[in-house]
Design a protein around this motif. Structure first.
Motif, PDB file in Angstrom:
ATOM      1  N   UNK A  70      27.732-136.036  33.308  1.00  0.00           N
ATOM      2  CA  UNK A  70      27.485-134.494  33.743  1.00  0.00           C
ATOM      3  C   UNK A  70      28.521-133.562  32.863  1.00  0.00           C
ATOM      4  N   UNK A  71      29.608-134.134  32.922  1.00  0.00           N
ATOM      5  CA  UNK A  71      30.528-133.282  32.180  1.00  0.00           C
ATOM      6  C   UNK A  71      30.305-133.065  30.672  1.00  0.00           C
ATOM      7  N   UNK A  72      29.695-134.169  29.967  1.00  0.00           N
ATOM      8  CA  UNK A  72      29.314-134.128  28.719  1.00  0.00           C
ATOM      9  C   UNK A  72      28.225-133.201  28.455  1.00  0.00           C
ATOM     10  N   UNK A  73      27.057-133.456  29.462  1.00  0.00           N
ATOM     11  CA  UNK A  73      25.984-132.505  29.336  1.00  0.00           C
ATOM     12  C   UNK A  73      26.432-131.239  29.467  1.00  0.00           C
ATOM     13  N   UNK A  74      27.131-130.826  30.366  1.00  0.00           N
ATOM     14  CA  UNK A  74      27.572-129.097  30.506  1.00  0.00           C
ATOM     15  C   UNK A  74      28.124-128.939  29.337  1.00  0.00           C
TER      16      UNK A  74
ATOM     17  N   UNK B 232      24.546-129.663  14.555  1.00  0.00           N
ATOM     18  CA  UNK B 232      25.309-130.812  13.749  1.00  0.00           C
ATOM     19  C   UNK B 232      26.764-130.383  13.576  1.00  0.00           C
ATOM     20  N   UNK B 233      27.172-129.205  13.887  1.00  0.00           N
ATOM     21  CA  UNK B 233      28.342-128.593  13.598  1.00  0.00           C
ATOM     22  C   UNK B 233      29.096-128.458  14.973  1.00  0.00           C
ATOM     23  N   UNK B 234      28.304-128.783  15.896  1.00  0.00           N
ATOM     24  CA  UNK B 234      28.894-128.798  17.426  1.00  0.00           C
ATOM     25  C   UNK B 234      29.245-130.092  17.987  1.00  0.00           C
ATOM     26  N   UNK B 235      30.431-130.339  18.179  1.00  0.00           N
ATOM     27  CA  UNK B 235      31.056-131.589  18.788  1.00  0.00           C
ATOM     28  C   UNK B 235      31.643-131.678  20.092  1.00  0.00           C
ATOM     29  N   UNK B 236      31.135-132.566  20.946  1.00  0.00           N
ATOM     30  CA  UNK B 236      31.532-132.788  22.235  1.00  0.00           C
ATOM     31  C   UNK B 236      32.276-134.316  22.198  1.00  0.00           C
ATOM     32  N   UNK B 237      33.498-134.490  22.284  1.00  0.00           N
ATOM     33  CA  UNK B 237      34.279-135.648  22.208  1.00  0.00           C
ATOM     34  C   UNK B 237      35.223-136.045  23.387  1.00  0.00           C
ATOM     35  N   UNK B 238      35.260-137.266  23.768  1.00  0.00           N
ATOM     36  CA  UNK B 238      35.823-137.794  24.973  1.00  0.00           C
ATOM     37  C   UNK B 238      36.851-138.489  24.339  1.00  0.00           C
ATOM     38  N   UNK B 239      38.235-138.010  24.812  1.00  0.00           N
ATOM     39  CA  UNK B 239      39.474-138.608  24.356  1.00  0.00           C
ATOM     40  C   UNK B 239      40.639-137.350  24.803  1.00  0.00           C
TER      41      UNK B 239
END
Length: 143
Positions: free
Chosen positions: A62-66, A83-90
């Motif tokens: 849900x956090x990623x989708x938001x 393609x220039x929008x990045x959501x990354x976990x870390x």
């Protein structure tokens, strides 16, 4: 004079991120550079030392989708393609350094709250990004 060809704006999901995006967007126009945006989501397990007796996968999703939806809205407003929008976990510092290197960014733009006292000693994300970056870093003072 330094010409920036690829700018990476690291944002959180608050109204304050527009201050970072306004500056990054202005610079991208000035130098005719590509502008990428990134939001880093810290893994929920990190925050609690990794010993939570429940599955946080759904919350993380849900956090990623938001975050993706937020970046999509920002992308439309600032004409930043998906393609220039990045959501990354870390960890924010680690992932921003990695993405900046992988994408050959020559400038990272990040917000800074200009904290004082004990908060300054503990360091901030902006400070962490500044100290490990292999390219220029612009810390935008958040008003």
């Amino acid at each position: 004079m330094m010409e920036y060809t690829k700018i990476l704006a690291a944002i959180d999901l608050t109204e304050e991120s527009t201050q970072v995006l306004d500056r990054a967007s202005s610079l991208a126009k000035l130098y005719s550079s590509q502008l990428d945006i990134v939001h880093i989501i810290e893994p929920l397990g990190y925050a609690y030392g990794g010993d939570i007796p429940m599955d946080l996968t759904e919350v993380q999703t849900q956090l990623e989708e938001h975050a993706k939806a937020f970046l999509e809205g920002v992308g439309k407003k600032y004409s930043i393609p998906s393609e220039n929008q990045h959501v990354v976990i870390g960890r924010p510092e680690t992932e921003i350094h990695r993405l900046a290197e992988d994408s050959a960014s020559d400038l990272v733009v990040v917000g800074s709250h200009g904290r004082h006292g004990i908060q300054l000693l503990l360091g901030s994300t902006a400070n962490g990004i500044l100290h490990g970056a292999k390219c220029d870093v612009l810390a935008v003072r958040i008003q």
